[in-house]
Design a protein around this motif. Structure first.
Motif, mmCIF file in Angstrom:
data_model
loop_
_atom_site.group_PDB
_atom_site.id
_atom_site.type_symbol
_atom_site.label_atom_id
_atom_site.label_comp_id
_atom_site.label_asym_id
_atom_site.label_seq_id
_atom_site.Cartn_x
_atom_site.Cartn_y
_atom_site.Cartn_z
ATOM 1 N N GLY A 1 -15.115 1.593 12.066
ATOM 2 C CA GLY A 1 -14.318 1.889 10.880
ATOM 3 C C GLY A 1 -12.915 2.331 11.219
ATOM 4 N N LEU A 2 -12.691 2.755 12.469
ATOM 5 C CA LEU A 2 -11.338 3.138 12.895
ATOM 6 C C LEU A 2 -10.368 1.963 12.820
ATOM 7 C CD1 LEU A 2 -12.183 5.471 15.901
ATOM 8 C CD2 LEU A 2 -11.253 6.136 13.682
ATOM 9 N N ALA A 3 -10.873 0.738 13.033
ATOM 10 C CA ALA A 3 -10.012 -0.446 12.912
ATOM 11 C C ALA A 3 -9.548 -0.616 11.470
ATOM 12 C CB ALA A 3 -10.751 -1.694 13.386
ATOM 13 N N VAL A 4 -10.433 -0.387 10.518
ATOM 14 C CA VAL A 4 -10.079 -0.489 9.098
ATOM 15 C C VAL A 4 -9.114 0.634 8.727
ATOM 16 C CG1 VAL A 4 -10.995 -0.560 6.749
ATOM 17 C CG2 VAL A 4 -12.295 -1.593 8.618
ATOM 18 N N LEU A 5 -9.359 1.828 9.238
ATOM 19 C CA LEU A 5 -8.469 2.964 8.993
ATOM 20 C C LEU A 5 -7.070 2.690 9.542
ATOM 21 C CD1 LEU A 5 -8.301 5.913 7.951
ATOM 22 C CD2 LEU A 5 -8.987 6.633 10.237
ATOM 23 N N ALA A 6 -6.983 2.155 10.747
ATOM 24 C CA ALA A 6 -5.677 1.831 11.343
ATOM 25 C C ALA A 6 -4.972 0.721 10.572
ATOM 26 C CB ALA A 6 -5.861 1.424 12.806
ATOM 27 N N ALA A 7 -5.730 -0.258 10.087
ATOM 28 C CA ALA A 7 -5.123 -1.323 9.286
ATOM 29 C C ALA A 7 -4.568 -0.767 7.975
ATOM 30 C CB ALA A 7 -6.140 -2.421 9.005
ATOM 31 N N GLY A 8 -5.277 0.169 7.365
ATOM 32 C CA GLY A 8 -4.784 0.809 6.143
ATOM 33 C C GLY A 8 -3.509 1.583 6.394
ATOM 34 N N ALA A 9 -3.463 2.320 7.502
ATOM 35 C CA ALA A 9 -2.243 3.058 7.847
ATOM 36 C C ALA A 9 -1.089 2.105 8.107
ATOM 37 C CB ALA A 9 -2.493 3.938 9.070
ATOM 38 N N THR A 10 -1.388 0.975 8.715
ATOM 39 C CA THR A 10 -0.340 -0.030 8.954
ATOM 40 C C THR A 10 0.195 -0.569 7.633
ATOM 41 O OG1 THR A 10 -1.377 -0.644 11.046
ATOM 42 C CG2 THR A 10 0.150 -2.232 10.085
ATOM 43 N N LEU A 11 -0.694 -0.786 6.663
ATOM 44 C CA LEU A 11 -0.235 -1.259 5.351
ATOM 45 C C LEU A 11 0.612 -0.208 4.639
ATOM 46 C CD1 LEU A 11 -3.427 -3.083 4.055
ATOM 47 C CD2 LEU A 11 -1.294 -4.125 4.821
ATOM 48 N N VAL A 12 0.236 1.066 4.783
ATOM 49 C CA VAL A 12 1.022 2.132 4.155
ATOM 50 C C VAL A 12 2.436 2.155 4.728
ATOM 51 C CG1 VAL A 12 1.263 4.639 3.926
ATOM 52 C CG2 VAL A 12 -0.947 3.560 3.503
ATOM 53 N N TRP A 13 2.556 1.997 6.032
ATOM 54 C CA TRP A 13 3.859 2.070 6.698
ATOM 55 C C TRP A 13 4.465 0.704 6.998
ATOM 56 C CZ3 TRP A 13 6.040 6.426 6.043
ATOM 57 C CH2 TRP A 13 5.247 7.558 5.882
ATOM 58 N N TRP A 14 3.999 -0.319 6.308
ATOM 59 C CA TRP A 14 4.487 -1.688 6.499
ATOM 60 C C TRP A 14 6.002 -1.780 6.330
ATOM 61 C CZ3 TRP A 14 1.390 -5.906 7.665
ATOM 62 C CH2 TRP A 14 2.000 -7.152 7.594
ATOM 63 N N HIS A 15 6.528 -1.080 5.340
ATOM 64 C CA HIS A 15 7.960 -1.144 5.045
ATOM 65 C C HIS A 15 8.803 -0.587 6.186
ATOM 66 C CE1 HIS A 15 6.799 2.900 3.891
ATOM 67 N NE2 HIS A 15 8.063 3.252 4.001
ATOM 68 N N ARG A 16 8.238 0.268 7.012
ATOM 69 C CA ARG A 16 8.973 0.814 8.159
ATOM 70 C C ARG A 16 8.810 -0.065 9.395
ATOM 71 N NH1 ARG A 16 12.734 4.480 7.539
ATOM 72 N NH2 ARG A 16 12.200 5.417 9.509
ATOM 73 N N LEU A 17 7.635 -0.637 9.567
ATOM 74 C CA LEU A 17 7.373 -1.470 10.738
ATOM 75 C C LEU A 17 8.015 -2.847 10.616
ATOM 76 C CD1 LEU A 17 3.585 -0.654 11.194
ATOM 77 C CD2 LEU A 17 5.476 0.174 12.600
#
Length: 155
Positions: free
Chosen positions: A34-50
């Motif tokens: 589930g850590l992979a899903v959690l990391a993907a969610g965090a990536t989506l939250v910060w997509w505008h910065r990345l």
């Protein structure tokens, strides 16, 4: 193309990412994948910065979902128990394909299980696709950001 760096200017991405983070946190309670899903969610939250390539990330997510899910069919778990029950499961981290049987001897139980055929469990299958899709997306985003940093290093 200019994009805003304020999180409030991207409410849909943030809501989808936050929901994915919650789902990842719930999945992590049951399995570390589930850590992979959690990391993907965090990536989506910060997509505008990345600012990763959306097309490259989408291709990676689809490739990861297909290759990871089908690749884990090679992971096999067999159980012989309970005078005599034989079960076989395929898939990782969630076993989504299974067959089993019970009889008076181990060999008869195995033959009965093989004759019964495979059963697909829909929810574990979808969770497996989700996890491997997130892994594929994170890998391609990581590759893209590493390439961007490598190209920008010489400037």
């Amino acid at each position: 193309m200019a994009t805003s760096s304020k999180i409030s200017d991207h409410p849909y991405q943030v809501m989808i990412g936050a929901g994915t983070c919650v789902l990842g946190a719930l999945l992590t309670v049951f399995d570390p994948s589930g850590l992979a899903v959690l990391a993907a969610g965090a990536t989506l939250v910060w997509w505008h910065r990345l600012r990763p390539s959306a097309g490259f990330a989408a291709v990676g997510a689809v490739a990861g979902a297909v290759a990871g899910t089908l690749g884990t069919l090679a992971v096999r778990t067999e159980e012989l128990c309970c005078m005599f029950g034989w079960n076989e499961h395929r898939g990782w981290p969630y076993a989504w394909l299974s067959r089993g049987g019970g009889a008076d001897s181990p060999e008869a139980a195995r033959q009965m299980a093989i004759a019964s055929g495979w059963d697909l469990s829909f929810l574990p299958f979808m969770l497996d696709v989700l996890v491997w899709g997130c892994v594929g997306m994170l890998l391609t985003i990581g590759i893209g950001l590493t390439g961007r940093a490598w190209r920008g290093r010489g400037r």
